[in-house]
Design a protein around this motif. Structure first.
Motif, PDB file in Angstrom:
ATOM      1  N   PHE A  24      -2.299  -5.796   5.890  1.00  0.00           N
ATOM      2  CA  PHE A  24      -3.305  -6.186   4.890  1.00  0.00           C
ATOM      3  C   PHE A  24      -2.621  -6.900   3.722  1.00  0.00           C
ATOM      4  O   PHE A  24      -3.097  -7.940   3.250  1.00  0.00           O
ATOM      5  N   PHE A  25      -1.510  -6.340   3.280  1.00  0.00           N
ATOM      6  CA  PHE A  25      -0.762  -6.934   2.171  1.00  0.00           C
ATOM      7  C   PHE A  25      -0.293  -8.341   2.531  1.00  0.00           C
ATOM      8  O   PHE A  25      -0.348  -9.252   1.690  1.00  0.00           O
ATOM      9  N   TRP A  26       0.177  -8.528   3.758  1.00  0.00           N
ATOM     10  CA  TRP A  26       0.652  -9.845   4.189  1.00  0.00           C
ATOM     11  C   TRP A  26      -0.452 -10.888   4.072  1.00  0.00           C
ATOM     12  O   TRP A  26      -0.228 -11.992   3.573  1.00  0.00           O
ATOM     13  N   LEU A  27      -1.651 -10.539   4.526  1.00  0.00           N
ATOM     14  CA  LEU A  27      -2.783 -11.464   4.410  1.00  0.00           C
ATOM     15  C   LEU A  27      -3.119 -11.746   2.948  1.00  0.00           C
ATOM     16  O   LEU A  27      -3.360 -12.900   2.556  1.00  0.00           O
ATOM     17  N   ALA A  28      -3.151 -10.684   2.136  1.00  0.00           N
ATOM     18  CA  ALA A  28      -3.485 -10.852   0.721  1.00  0.00           C
ATOM     19  C   ALA A  28      -2.465 -11.737   0.011  1.00  0.00           C
ATOM     20  O   ALA A  28      -2.823 -12.597  -0.805  1.00  0.00           O
ATOM     21  N   ARG A  29      -1.201 -11.550   0.349  1.00  0.00           N
ATOM     22  CA  ARG A  29      -0.134 -12.299  -0.318  1.00  0.00           C
ATOM     23  C   ARG A  29      -0.045 -13.744   0.165  1.00  0.00           C
ATOM     24  O   ARG A  29      -0.019 -14.679  -0.644  1.00  0.00           O
ATOM     25  N   ASN A  30       0.016 -13.914   1.466  1.00  0.00           N
ATOM     26  CA  ASN A  30       0.345 -15.219   2.027  1.00  0.00           C
ATOM     27  C   ASN A  30      -0.841 -16.154   2.189  1.00  0.00           C
ATOM     28  O   ASN A  30      -0.647 -17.374   2.291  1.00  0.00           O
ATOM     29  N   ASN A  53       7.957  -7.427  -0.882  1.00  0.00           N
ATOM     30  CA  ASN A  53       7.855  -6.016  -0.523  1.00  0.00           C
ATOM     31  C   ASN A  53       6.422  -5.546  -0.725  1.00  0.00           C
ATOM     32  O   ASN A  53       5.872  -5.690  -1.822  1.00  0.00           O
ATOM     33  N   PRO A  54       5.795  -4.965   0.275  1.00  0.00           N
ATOM     34  CA  PRO A  54       4.428  -4.465   0.090  1.00  0.00           C
ATOM     35  C   PRO A  54       4.349  -3.433  -1.035  1.00  0.00           C
ATOM     36  O   PRO A  54       5.198  -2.552  -1.145  1.00  0.00           O
ATOM     37  N   PHE A  55       3.348  -3.580  -1.865  1.00  0.00           N
ATOM     38  CA  PHE A  55       3.126  -2.634  -2.963  1.00  0.00           C
ATOM     39  C   PHE A  55       1.639  -2.353  -3.092  1.00  0.00           C
ATOM     40  O   PHE A  55       0.801  -3.083  -2.556  1.00  0.00           O
ATOM     41  N   VAL A  56       1.322  -1.278  -3.808  1.00  0.00           N
ATOM     42  CA  VAL A  56      -0.053  -0.882  -4.058  1.00  0.00           C
ATOM     43  C   VAL A  56      -0.310  -0.961  -5.561  1.00  0.00           C
ATOM     44  O   VAL A  56       0.492  -0.468  -6.363  1.00  0.00           O
ATOM     45  N   PHE A  63     -15.024  -4.391  -3.085  1.00  0.00           N
ATOM     46  CA  PHE A  63     -15.143  -3.647  -1.827  1.00  0.00           C
ATOM     47  C   PHE A  63     -13.766  -3.312  -1.262  1.00  0.00           C
ATOM     48  O   PHE A  63     -13.498  -2.188  -0.837  1.00  0.00           O
ATOM     49  N   PHE A  64     -12.872  -4.318  -1.251  1.00  0.00           N
ATOM     50  CA  PHE A  64     -11.530  -4.102  -0.714  1.00  0.00           C
ATOM     51  C   PHE A  64     -10.609  -3.452  -1.740  1.00  0.00           C
ATOM     52  O   PHE A  64      -9.719  -2.680  -1.375  1.00  0.00           O
ATOM     53  N   TYR A  65     -10.836  -3.741  -2.999  1.00  0.00           N
ATOM     54  CA  TYR A  65     -10.031  -3.158  -4.079  1.00  0.00           C
ATOM     55  C   TYR A  65     -10.057  -1.633  -4.013  1.00  0.00           C
ATOM     56  O   TYR A  65      -9.017  -0.976  -4.080  1.00  0.00           O
ATOM     57  N   LYS A  66     -11.243  -1.071  -3.849  1.00  0.00           N
ATOM     58  CA  LYS A  66     -11.358   0.389  -3.839  1.00  0.00           C
ATOM     59  C   LYS A  66     -10.801   1.005  -2.557  1.00  0.00           C
ATOM     60  O   LYS A  66     -10.473   2.190  -2.514  1.00  0.00           O
ATOM     61  N   ARG A  67     -10.668   0.197  -1.498  1.00  0.00           N
ATOM     62  CA  ARG A  67     -10.163   0.711  -0.229  1.00  0.00           C
ATOM     63  C   ARG A  67      -8.640   0.749  -0.176  1.00  0.00           C
ATOM     64  O   ARG A  67      -8.060   1.571   0.543  1.00  0.00           O
ATOM     65  N   VAL A  68      -7.977  -0.149  -0.890  1.00  0.00           N
ATOM     66  CA  VAL A  68      -6.523  -0.274  -0.728  1.00  0.00           C
ATOM     67  C   VAL A  68      -5.727   0.001  -2.003  1.00  0.00           C
ATOM     68  O   VAL A  68      -4.497   0.115  -1.942  1.00  0.00           O
ATOM     69  N   CYS A  69      -6.386   0.095  -3.145  1.00  0.00           N
ATOM     70  CA  CYS A  69      -5.675   0.347  -4.409  1.00  0.00           C
ATOM     71  C   CYS A  69      -5.824   1.801  -4.823  1.00  0.00           C
ATOM     72  O   CYS A  69      -6.686   2.530  -4.319  1.00  0.00           O
ATOM     73  N   LEU A 115       4.662   5.961  -1.800  1.00  0.00           N
ATOM     74  CA  LEU A 115       6.113   5.791  -1.939  1.00  0.00           C
ATOM     75  C   LEU A 115       6.847   6.368  -0.736  1.00  0.00           C
ATOM     76  O   LEU A 115       7.834   5.798  -0.262  1.00  0.00           O
ATOM     77  N   GLU A 116       6.371   7.500  -0.240  1.00  0.00           N
ATOM     78  CA  GLU A 116       6.978   8.108   0.942  1.00  0.00           C
ATOM     79  C   GLU A 116       6.812   7.226   2.179  1.00  0.00           C
ATOM     80  O   GLU A 116       7.573   7.343   3.138  1.00  0.00           O
ATOM     81  N   GLN A 117       5.822   6.324   2.139  1.00  0.00           N
ATOM     82  CA  GLN A 117       5.608   5.375   3.229  1.00  0.00           C
ATOM     83  C   GLN A 117       6.472   4.125   3.064  1.00  0.00           C
ATOM     84  O   GLN A 117       6.391   3.210   3.878  1.00  0.00           O
ATOM     85  N   GLY A 118       7.284   4.092   2.006  1.00  0.00           N
ATOM     86  CA  GLY A 118       8.178   2.966   1.782  1.00  0.00           C
ATOM     87  C   GLY A 118       7.592   1.832   0.966  1.00  0.00           C
ATOM     88  O   GLY A 118       8.198   0.758   0.862  1.00  0.00           O
ATOM     89  N   LEU A 119       6.411   2.044   0.392  1.00  0.00           N
ATOM     90  CA  LEU A 119       5.779   1.014  -0.425  1.00  0.00           C
ATOM     91  C   LEU A 119       6.262   1.087  -1.866  1.00  0.00           C
ATOM     92  O   LEU A 119       6.905   2.067  -2.281  1.00  0.00           O
ATOM     93  N   SER A 120       5.957   0.058  -2.638  1.00  0.00           N
ATOM     94  CA  SER A 120       6.189   0.067  -4.080  1.00  0.00           C
ATOM     95  C   SER A 120       4.857   0.261  -4.795  1.00  0.00           C
ATOM     96  O   SER A 120       3.782   0.195  -4.181  1.00  0.00           O
ATOM     97  N   ILE A 121       4.942   0.482  -6.088  1.00  0.00           N
ATOM     98  CA  ILE A 121       3.761   0.677  -6.922  1.00  0.00           C
ATOM     99  C   ILE A 121       3.760  -0.382  -8.020  1.00  0.00           C
ATOM    100  O   ILE A 121       4.801  -0.655  -8.627  1.00  0.00           O
ATOM    101  N   CYS A 122       2.607  -0.981  -8.279  1.00  0.00           N
ATOM    102  CA  CYS A 122       2.472  -1.952  -9.373  1.00  0.00           C
ATOM    103  C   CYS A 122       1.495  -1.421 -10.414  1.00  0.00           C
ATOM    104  O   CYS A 122       0.364  -1.036 -10.070  1.00  0.00           O
TER     105      CYS A 122
END
Length: 246
Positions: A45-51, A100-103, A118-124, A146-153
């Motif tokens: 999901f992050f890849w699509l949002a970013r790229n 790096n994928p982040f939330v 709609f998507f904001y509340k599902r992934v943030c 974080l335990e899943q290896g993601l970062s936080i923004c």
């Protein structure tokens, strides 16, 4: 007449932004819905949002990112990403800066924005800043990501300050989290977002979007009692850059 033409152009520029936000969401909505069902598929999901989404909006608005680095993010490592917050473009710009994928940790009010919400509340990670239980729940959800290896923004000002404020006071959340989980703070400076797409309606225009990623601030040897010191160090670092490039 000149004022009328200028205001019409700025109105169309603003409308074009919302068109660019909505179109890729509608086109890719089946994929986005599928990828947002499970946390396991969030990197896709992050890849699509970013790229696709973020790039289409920024370049479609004529806002060309120019990023300078004092230190590079390492693949597979978790960070707390922070920056000054002055525009809706900051969301897309942050996505473009970090491979790096982040939330995002953000205000629950944004979930009310049509389509985007709609998507904001599902992934943030949503936070009600007036509710202490909501603020505590943020830390539990952030720990899991974080335990899943993601970062936080987090935008540590807690919102967009008034137009005449260069940088508002920072909240504690990002710094408390970085210390609790021993992960680096990555301070970023967004120099031009306010100029390109401010919240003042009849204003803004295309141009460069300069970003400076500062050297990371390590937290391994800090404890919670030092969160205020970390907060002010981070804020002063960003403020100094903004004042020097005013």
């Amino acid at each position: 007449m000149r004022t009328f033409i200028q205001r019409t152009g700025q109105l169309l520029y603003r409308v074009w932004f919302y068109v660019l936000v909505a179109i890729p969401i509608f086109i890719f909505s089946p994929f986005l819905i599928l990828l947002s069902i499970s946390e396991k598929t969030y990197p896709q999901f992050f890849w699509l949002a970013r790229n696709i989404w973020a790039r289409l909006i920024l370049f479609g608005m004529g806002c060309i990112p120019r990023i300078s680095w004092e230190e590079r993010l390492e693949k597979g490592k978790s960070y707390v990403l922070i920056a000054n917050h002055t525009s809706m473009l900051d969301i897309m710009l942050m996505l473009l800066v970090s491979k790096n994928p982040f939330v995002f940790v953000g205000k629950k009010e944004l979930m009310n924005i049509p389509v985007f919400g709609f998507f904001y509340k599902r992934v943030c990670i949503l936070v009600d800043r007036d509710n202490s239980k909501s603020r505590m729940a943020v830390y539990r959800r952030a720990q899991r990501r974080l335990e899943q290896g993601l970062s936080i923004c987090i935008f540590p000002e807690g919102g967009v300050p008034p137009e005449d404020v260069v940088l508002d006071a920072f909240k504690d959340g990002a710094f408390k989290m970085a210390i609790a989980y021993n992960i680096p703070i990555v301070p970023m400076i967004f120099f031009d977002s306010k100029k390109r797409f401010p919240f003042t309606f009849f204003s803004g225009g295309p141009g460069l979007l300069r970003v400076k990623v500062k050297s990371f601030i390590r937290t391994e040897e800090l404890n919670e009692n030092q969160k205020g010191e970390l907060r002010e160090k981070s804020r002063n670092m960003i403020l100094k850059e903004l004042q020097e490039n005013d």
